[in-house]
Design a protein around this motif. Sequence first.
Motif, PDB file in Angstrom:
ATOM      1  N   ALA A  21       0.962  -1.230  -0.039  1.00  0.00           N
ATOM      2  CA  ALA A  21      -0.169   0.036  -0.098  1.00  0.00           C
ATOM      3  C   ALA A  21       0.773   1.168   0.053  1.00  0.00           C
ATOM      4  O   ALA A  21       0.662   2.250  -0.600  1.00  0.00           O
ATOM      5  CB  ALA A  21      -0.750  -0.006   1.191  1.00  0.00           C
ATOM      6  N   PHE A  22       1.955   1.219   0.744  1.00  0.00           N
ATOM      7  CA  PHE A  22       3.062   2.262   0.774  1.00  0.00           C
ATOM      8  C   PHE A  22       4.008   2.472  -0.380  1.00  0.00           C
ATOM      9  O   PHE A  22       4.552   3.379  -0.488  1.00  0.00           O
ATOM     10  CB  PHE A  22       3.598   2.623   2.076  1.00  0.00           C
ATOM     11  CG  PHE A  22       2.956   3.084   3.027  1.00  0.00           C
ATOM     12  CD1 PHE A  22       2.717   4.526   3.425  1.00  0.00           C
ATOM     13  CD2 PHE A  22       2.053   2.169   3.993  1.00  0.00           C
ATOM     14  CE1 PHE A  22       2.043   4.894   4.581  1.00  0.00           C
ATOM     15  CE2 PHE A  22       1.283   2.610   5.048  1.00  0.00           C
ATOM     16  CZ  PHE A  22       1.429   4.140   5.311  1.00  0.00           C
ATOM     17  N   ASP A  26       6.602   7.966  -4.238  1.00  0.00           N
ATOM     18  CA  ASP A  26       7.967   8.399  -4.618  1.00  0.00           C
ATOM     19  C   ASP A  26       8.340   9.114  -3.637  1.00  0.00           C
ATOM     20  O   ASP A  26       8.221  10.496  -3.591  1.00  0.00           O
ATOM     21  CB  ASP A  26       7.801   8.924  -5.946  1.00  0.00           C
ATOM     22  CG  ASP A  26       9.143   9.287  -6.486  1.00  0.00           C
ATOM     23  OD1 ASP A  26      10.018   9.117  -5.737  1.00  0.00           O
ATOM     24  OD2 ASP A  26       9.165   9.857  -7.505  1.00  0.00           O
ATOM     25  N   LEU A  27       9.239   8.516  -2.727  1.00  0.00           N
ATOM     26  CA  LEU A  27       9.509   9.562  -1.465  1.00  0.00           C
ATOM     27  C   LEU A  27      10.780  10.684  -2.234  1.00  0.00           C
ATOM     28  O   LEU A  27      11.255  11.363  -1.342  1.00  0.00           O
ATOM     29  CB  LEU A  27      10.589   8.536  -0.661  1.00  0.00           C
ATOM     30  CG  LEU A  27       9.585   7.665   0.086  1.00  0.00           C
ATOM     31  CD1 LEU A  27      10.174   6.729   1.006  1.00  0.00           C
ATOM     32  CD2 LEU A  27       8.217   8.139   0.450  1.00  0.00           C
ATOM     33  N   ALA A  28      11.147  10.424  -3.367  1.00  0.00           N
ATOM     34  CA  ALA A  28      11.793  11.641  -3.719  1.00  0.00           C
ATOM     35  C   ALA A  28      11.172  12.891  -4.325  1.00  0.00           C
ATOM     36  O   ALA A  28      11.919  13.844  -4.269  1.00  0.00           O
ATOM     37  CB  ALA A  28      12.931  10.974  -5.022  1.00  0.00           C
ATOM     38  N   ASP A  29       9.992  12.706  -4.503  1.00  0.00           N
ATOM     39  CA  ASP A  29       9.041  13.633  -4.785  1.00  0.00           C
ATOM     40  C   ASP A  29       8.562  14.374  -3.656  1.00  0.00           C
ATOM     41  O   ASP A  29       7.930  13.519  -2.631  1.00  0.00           O
ATOM     42  CB  ASP A  29       7.818  13.166  -5.668  1.00  0.00           C
ATOM     43  CG  ASP A  29       6.797  14.249  -5.900  1.00  0.00           C
ATOM     44  OD1 ASP A  29       7.021  15.068  -6.992  1.00  0.00           O
ATOM     45  OD2 ASP A  29       5.795  14.158  -5.201  1.00  0.00           O
ATOM     46  N   ALA A  30       8.548  15.739  -3.461  1.00  0.00           N
ATOM     47  CA  ALA A  30       8.161  16.300  -2.132  1.00  0.00           C
ATOM     48  C   ALA A  30       6.685  16.125  -1.950  1.00  0.00           C
ATOM     49  O   ALA A  30       6.380  15.773  -0.605  1.00  0.00           O
ATOM     50  CB  ALA A  30       8.600  17.788  -2.174  1.00  0.00           C
ATOM     51  N   LEU A 162      -4.071  -0.784  11.005  1.00  0.00           N
ATOM     52  CA  LEU A 162      -4.285   0.799  11.325  1.00  0.00           C
ATOM     53  C   LEU A 162      -3.579   1.523  10.243  1.00  0.00           C
ATOM     54  O   LEU A 162      -4.085   2.702   9.858  1.00  0.00           O
ATOM     55  CB  LEU A 162      -3.742   1.129  12.669  1.00  0.00           C
ATOM     56  CG  LEU A 162      -3.776   2.672  12.904  1.00  0.00           C
ATOM     57  CD1 LEU A 162      -5.387   3.138  13.246  1.00  0.00           C
ATOM     58  CD2 LEU A 162      -2.779   2.922  14.250  1.00  0.00           C
ATOM     59  N   TYR A 163      -2.182   0.971   9.785  1.00  0.00           N
ATOM     60  CA  TYR A 163      -1.522   1.750   8.847  1.00  0.00           C
ATOM     61  C   TYR A 163      -2.090   1.795   7.640  1.00  0.00           C
ATOM     62  O   TYR A 163      -2.196   2.760   7.029  1.00  0.00           O
ATOM     63  CB  TYR A 163       0.020   1.329   8.827  1.00  0.00           C
ATOM     64  CG  TYR A 163       0.710   1.678   9.726  1.00  0.00           C
ATOM     65  CD1 TYR A 163       1.588   2.744   9.649  1.00  0.00           C
ATOM     66  CD2 TYR A 163       0.877   1.025  11.168  1.00  0.00           C
ATOM     67  CE1 TYR A 163       2.497   3.546  10.818  1.00  0.00           C
ATOM     68  CE2 TYR A 163       1.771   1.702  12.169  1.00  0.00           C
ATOM     69  CZ  TYR A 163       2.428   2.776  11.788  1.00  0.00           C
ATOM     70  OH  TYR A 163       3.247   3.319  12.775  1.00  0.00           O
ATOM     71  N   ARG A 164      -2.680   0.901   7.131  1.00  0.00           N
ATOM     72  CA  ARG A 164      -3.548   0.416   5.806  1.00  0.00           C
ATOM     73  C   ARG A 164      -4.769   1.608   5.703  1.00  0.00           C
ATOM     74  O   ARG A 164      -4.960   2.361   4.972  1.00  0.00           O
ATOM     75  CB  ARG A 164      -3.986  -0.743   5.717  1.00  0.00           C
ATOM     76  CG  ARG A 164      -2.910  -1.633   5.036  1.00  0.00           C
ATOM     77  CD  ARG A 164      -3.636  -2.984   4.425  1.00  0.00           C
ATOM     78  NE  ARG A 164      -4.512  -3.722   5.271  1.00  0.00           N
ATOM     79  CZ  ARG A 164      -4.503  -4.570   6.427  1.00  0.00           C
ATOM     80  NH1 ARG A 164      -2.960  -4.889   6.828  1.00  0.00           N
ATOM     81  NH2 ARG A 164      -5.401  -4.768   6.833  1.00  0.00           N
TER      82      ARG A 164
END
Length: 168
Positions: A21-22, A26-30, A162-164
């Motif tokens: 799900a996570f 794209d963690l490089a994108d702000a 919970l995270y989902r």
Amino acid sequence: MSAALALRERTAAAHEAVDAAFAGYDLADAGAYRAFLIAHARALPAVEAWLGQRRGLPDWRPRAGALAEDLATLGVAMPAPLLFALPDDEAAAWGALYVTEGSRLGGVMLARSVGEGLPTAYLSAGFEPGEWRALRAALDAALVDGAALDRAVIAAEETFGLYRQALL
């Protein structure tokens, strides 16, 4: 088989569902990173607050402050946490702690993917030398019977859930 390994094996499907799900962020994108942190901020503080009310757990270091710090740097206030409650049971607390503390391991790896100039206090808040090993040993000592392990597995699966839910 150790309790830590049993928890890992028995909650693998729930863990994989959260990871999948996570994975789309794209963690490089702000903007995507901001959304990723907001989702975590809807879940992590709720679990940490619940864990903070439990007795019988070893020392652990909350990360909600680091998460709030990263969001503030990105110009975002902490969102309201989701509701989170498990049975008031030591085994349930161990299951939730397993998920929360285990996410530190993945966080350190994810921090390498965060875009340059973006804050990483939350994802970089890894374990000190020996902490993860000590936590696993404590978990193994606490969950010595099958019924307790079963309750810990259920709690861990609900914590992953919970995270989902935080992504919806």
